[in-house]
Design a protein around this motif. Structure first.
Motif, short mmCIF file in Angstrom:
data_model
loop_
_atom_site.label_atom_id
_atom_site.label_comp_id
_atom_site.label_asym_id
_atom_site.label_seq_id
_atom_site.Cartn_x
_atom_site.Cartn_y
_atom_site.Cartn_z
N TRP A 1 0.80 -1.34 -0.03
CA TRP A 1 -0.01 -0.01 0.12
C TRP A 1 0.77 1.26 0.00
CZ3 TRP A 1 -4.64 -0.47 -1.69
CH2 TRP A 1 -5.10 -1.59 -1.63
N TRP B 1 -5.21 8.46 -3.91
CA TRP B 1 -4.76 8.29 -5.47
C TRP B 1 -5.31 9.29 -6.46
CZ3 TRP B 1 -6.20 2.28 -6.02
CH2 TRP B 1 -5.41 1.62 -5.10
N LYS B 2 -5.69 10.16 -5.89
CA LYS B 2 -6.24 11.36 -6.60
C LYS B 2 -4.92 11.94 -7.50
CE LYS B 2 -9.03 15.63 -6.22
NZ LYS B 2 -9.97 15.42 -7.19
N GLN C 1 -13.61 6.57 -9.53
CA GLN C 1 -13.87 6.54 -8.10
C GLN C 1 -12.69 7.34 -7.24
OE1 GLN C 1 -15.18 2.51 -7.64
NE2 GLN C 1 -17.15 3.14 -7.85
N HIS C 2 -11.39 6.87 -7.77
CA HIS C 2 -10.39 7.47 -7.12
C HIS C 2 -9.98 8.66 -7.32
CE1 HIS C 2 -9.18 4.21 -4.14
NE2 HIS C 2 -9.55 3.32 -5.06
N SER D 1 -9.17 -0.87 -1.49
CA SER D 1 -8.63 0.46 -1.78
C SER D 1 -9.77 1.42 -1.22
CB SER D 1 -8.35 0.40 -3.17
OG SER D 1 -9.62 0.68 -3.91
N ALA D 2 -10.67 1.05 -0.91
CA ALA D 2 -11.60 2.00 -0.07
C ALA D 2 -11.06 2.86 0.86
CB ALA D 2 -13.07 1.43 0.28
N MET E 1 -8.51 9.33 -10.29
CA MET E 1 -7.39 9.24 -11.21
C MET E 1 -7.49 9.77 -12.54
SD MET E 1 -6.34 5.21 -9.80
CE MET E 1 -4.60 5.21 -10.38
N VAL F 1 -8.00 3.90 0.90
CA VAL F 1 -7.20 4.92 0.26
C VAL F 1 -8.37 6.06 -0.64
CG1 VAL F 1 -5.73 5.54 -1.82
CG2 VAL F 1 -5.49 3.10 -0.46
N TRP F 2 -9.45 5.48 -0.97
CA TRP F 2 -10.33 6.44 -1.23
C TRP F 2 -10.95 7.44 -0.35
CZ3 TRP F 2 -15.50 7.34 -0.05
CH2 TRP F 2 -16.19 7.69 -0.87
N HIS G 1 -8.46 10.06 -0.39
CA HIS G 1 -8.16 10.78 -1.92
C HIS G 1 -6.50 10.34 -2.16
CE1 HIS G 1 -11.85 12.86 -1.71
NE2 HIS G 1 -11.68 13.11 -0.69
#
Length: 129
Positions: free
Chosen positions: A47, A87-88, A118-119, A78-79, A121, A81-82, A85
């Motif tokens: 991660w 991986w934004k 959703q992320h 990965s939620a 990206m 991480v969401w 944000h």
């Protein structure tokens, strides 16, 4: 130095071969460091590697019209991480393999696009016609 992580699941080795080729292709670009991440082996270090990546390339076989259950487990995880944000604005791409010529690979690729959106990206395609 830009960092690319190829996050993949491979059931029978075919997707791993493509992941290796993607990694080698990315690493052939001067100034790019690329690494493989088998999503069934995620750890805190994995991660952390994803958090430090400039680009994440998703890869999964297409089973029964979608990404593999192991890849979906990773995506669900990965939620966490969401929520932050994390991986934004990272670059995202993806690939899939299936036995049949059709094999519903399109739905797997659209799953990757949705995950990337959703992320927050930025999805990058091949640019091929």
């Amino acid at each position: 130095m830009s960092r690319v992580v190829v996050a993949f699941h491979s059931g029978y080795g075919h997707t791993r071969s493509v992941a290796q080729a993607v990694k080698e292709g990315a690493a052939s670009v001067p100034g790019v460091n690329a690494e493989l991440l088998d999503v069934t082996q995620t750890s805190e270090a994995a991660w952390t590697a994803l958090a430090g990546a400039d680009a994440i390339v998703f890869g999964s076989p297409t089973y029964m019209g979608g990404a593999s259950a192991d890849f979906k487990k990773f995506a669900d995880e990965s939620a966490k991480v969401w929520f932050t944000h994390g991986w934004k604005n990272k670059i995202a791409g993806g690939f899939t393999c299936s036995l049949n010529m059709s094999g519903d690979k399109y739905s797997t690729l659209m799953y990757f696009v949705t995950l990337a959106m959703q992320h927050g990206m930025v999805w990058v395609g091949t640019g091929m016609m």
